[in-house]
Design a protein around this motif. Structure first.
Motif, PDB file in Angstrom:
ATOM      1  N   SER A 253      -2.553   0.322   3.784  1.00 41.33           N
ATOM      2  CA  SER A 253      -1.601   1.157   4.518  1.00 41.33           C
ATOM      3  C   SER A 253      -0.317   0.390   4.828  1.00 41.33           C
ATOM      4  CB  SER A 253      -2.229   1.668   5.816  1.00 41.33           C
ATOM      5  OG  SER A 253      -3.353   2.483   5.551  1.00 41.33           O
TER       6      SER A 253
ATOM      7  N   HIS B 202       1.207  -1.469   2.908  1.00 37.03           N
ATOM      8  CA  HIS B 202       2.055  -1.539   1.715  1.00 37.03           C
ATOM      9  C   HIS B 202       2.739  -0.211   1.396  1.00 37.03           C
ATOM     10  CE1 HIS B 202      -0.026  -5.352   1.025  1.00 37.03           C
ATOM     11  NE2 HIS B 202       0.884  -5.632   0.123  1.00 37.03           N
ATOM     12  N   ILE B 203       2.476   0.796   2.210  1.00 38.95           N
ATOM     13  CA  ILE B 203       3.159   2.073   1.989  1.00 38.95           C
ATOM     14  C   ILE B 203       4.636   1.895   2.312  1.00 38.95           C
ATOM     15  CG2 ILE B 203       3.361   4.466   2.780  1.00 38.95           C
ATOM     16  CD1 ILE B 203       0.334   4.399   3.301  1.00 38.95           C
ATOM     17  N   ASP B 204       5.468   2.249   1.335  1.00 35.56           N
ATOM     18  CA  ASP B 204       6.903   1.983   1.436  1.00 35.56           C
ATOM     19  C   ASP B 204       7.672   3.217   0.977  1.00 35.56           C
ATOM     20  OD1 ASP B 204       9.494   1.073   1.359  1.00 35.56           O
ATOM     21  OD2 ASP B 204       9.072  -0.708   0.153  1.00 35.56           O
ATOM     22  N   ASP B 205       8.518   3.729   1.862  1.00 35.59           N
ATOM     23  CA  ASP B 205       9.308   4.911   1.507  1.00 35.59           C
ATOM     24  C   ASP B 205      10.222   4.659   0.314  1.00 35.59           C
ATOM     25  OD1 ASP B 205       8.170   6.324   3.557  1.00 35.59           O
ATOM     26  OD2 ASP B 205       9.769   5.867   4.997  1.00 35.59           O
TER      27      ASP B 205
ATOM     28  N   SER C 288       3.396   4.062  -3.093  1.00 42.15           N
ATOM     29  CA  SER C 288       2.872   4.784  -1.937  1.00 42.15           C
ATOM     30  C   SER C 288       1.926   5.895  -2.377  1.00 42.15           C
ATOM     31  CB  SER C 288       4.023   5.364  -1.107  1.00 42.15           C
ATOM     32  OG  SER C 288       4.835   4.329  -0.588  1.00 42.15           O
ATOM     33  N   GLU C 289       2.288   6.596  -3.442  1.00 40.29           N
ATOM     34  CA  GLU C 289       1.428   7.662  -3.951  1.00 40.29           C
ATOM     35  C   GLU C 289       0.087   7.099  -4.417  1.00 40.29           C
ATOM     36  OE1 GLU C 289       1.222  10.854  -7.655  1.00 40.29           O
ATOM     37  OE2 GLU C 289       3.113   9.822  -7.215  1.00 40.29           O
TER      38      GLU C 289
ATOM     39  N   GLU D  40       8.047   5.142  -4.045  1.00 40.33           N
ATOM     40  CA  GLU D  40       7.234   6.359  -4.003  1.00 40.33           C
ATOM     41  C   GLU D  40       5.992   6.243  -4.884  1.00 40.33           C
ATOM     42  OE1 GLU D  40       9.523   9.797  -4.866  1.00 40.33           O
ATOM     43  OE2 GLU D  40      10.903   9.511  -3.180  1.00 40.33           O
TER      44      GLU D  40
END
Length: 307
Positions: free
Chosen positions: A117, A119-122, A128-129, A125
């Motif tokens: 979580s 490493h989720i980066d806007d 994150s996906e 994409e």
């Protein structure tokens, strides 16, 4: 037939059934007495494979009929419609996967989820996906995890669906309109939604950001992502890696040597993942060349994609 004779009907039918079953029963005994493999097949593996297959068959039947399942399994048991080597290989690998999951306590899986979580980066994409997809796959229902239906290679799934449909067609509740349901179910199956694809894809993406240390730690990465890293690194299938991780012993040692783990690292992983009676002896670990280990692992014929 008089009323006095009716109680004899059931025992007679039972005796006739037992007599009819004798050739099959003797064949089962012969298979146990004279197994083709020199490696003993554990009762726990057989029981787990049976439970996986039973759950798979019932789930697919329910999808095809929209009703409570139970028609196809007895027919499949008797007819051996699913006598299919790639399916058996999948069952062994998935049984190993379920055992591995039990060896890693839930809090350790949570640690991996927290790391992912983070490493989720806007701004990325695709990454994150991929993270969201793997986290979603980890949260499947107990039945979905047991059956492994979303992790099935497409050729094996096609074989299962067609044979279950054949079993249903041979039953008293055959439905001539089910051909559309079969086609719809086959078209809906997506290998890209399974753990093998999701974990291997994410491992490659994270490796680009130099997360090698975490990916090489089954506790930090999670077993699925750890297997995905090894599969992409060594050029073999995710299921093959899982099978070797789960069985312990010499093949686990070679897998870790092929991936260039130091002996101390390999020992820690082996102690964590191996069955207590099959922790590999790493005394001669460094004597096995990485090149030879990689060649042997690369030669592993997966058989999972065979039609």
């Amino acid at each position: 037939m008089s009323d006095g004779q009716r109680p004899l009907e059931h025992p007679l039918r039972e005796a006739e059934r037992i007599e009819r079953e004798q050739p099959a029963l003797q064949a089962d005994l012969a298979a146990r007495l004279f197994p083709r493999s020199q490696i003993a097949l554990e009762d726990a593996t057989v029981a787990s494979a049976r439970a996986i297959l039973f759950t798979l068959v019932n789930a697919i039947e329910a999808d095809l009929t929209g009703e409570e399942p139970g028609l196809s399994w007895p027919i499949i048991e008797r007819s051996r419609l699913l006598d299919h080597p790639p399916l058996f290989r999948f069952l062994m690998a998935h049984a190993a996967w379920l055992r591995l999951g039990q060896r890693l306590p839930a809090p350790l899986w949570q640690r991996s989820n927290v790391w992912l979580s983070g490493h989720i980066d806007d701004d990325d994409e695709l990454l994150s996906e991929s993270i969201f997809s793997l986290l979603s796959a980890r949260s499947r229902t107990v039945e979905e995890r047991l059956s492994g239906r979303y992790d099935l290679p497409a050729p094996i799934f096609r074989h299962l669906v067609r044979q279950i449909d054949a079993a249903l067609l041979s039953s008293d509740k055959a439905d001539p309109h089910r051909a559309h349901d079969v086609a719809t179910l086959l078209a809906a199956h997506d290998e890209a939604a399974g753990l093998p694809y999701l974990s291997a894809r994410l491992a490659v993406q994270l490796a680009r950001d130099e997360n090698f240390e975490e990916l090489r730690d089954p506790v930090h990465a999670g077993l699925d992502l750890f297997a995905g890293y090894l599969a992409s690194e060594l050029g073999c299938s995710w299921h093959d890696v899982v099978l070797m991780l789960g069985e312990g012993g010499a093949r686990l040692m070679l897998l870790l040597r092929a991936a260039a783990f130091r002996r101390s690292e390999a020992q820690g992983i082996a102690d964590l993942l191996s069955p207590t009676d099959r922790v590999p002896d790493l005394t001669h670990y460094k004597e096995v060349s990485k090149k030879a280990a990689r060649a042997l692992i690369a030669a592993t014929g997966s058989g999972f994609g065979d039609a």
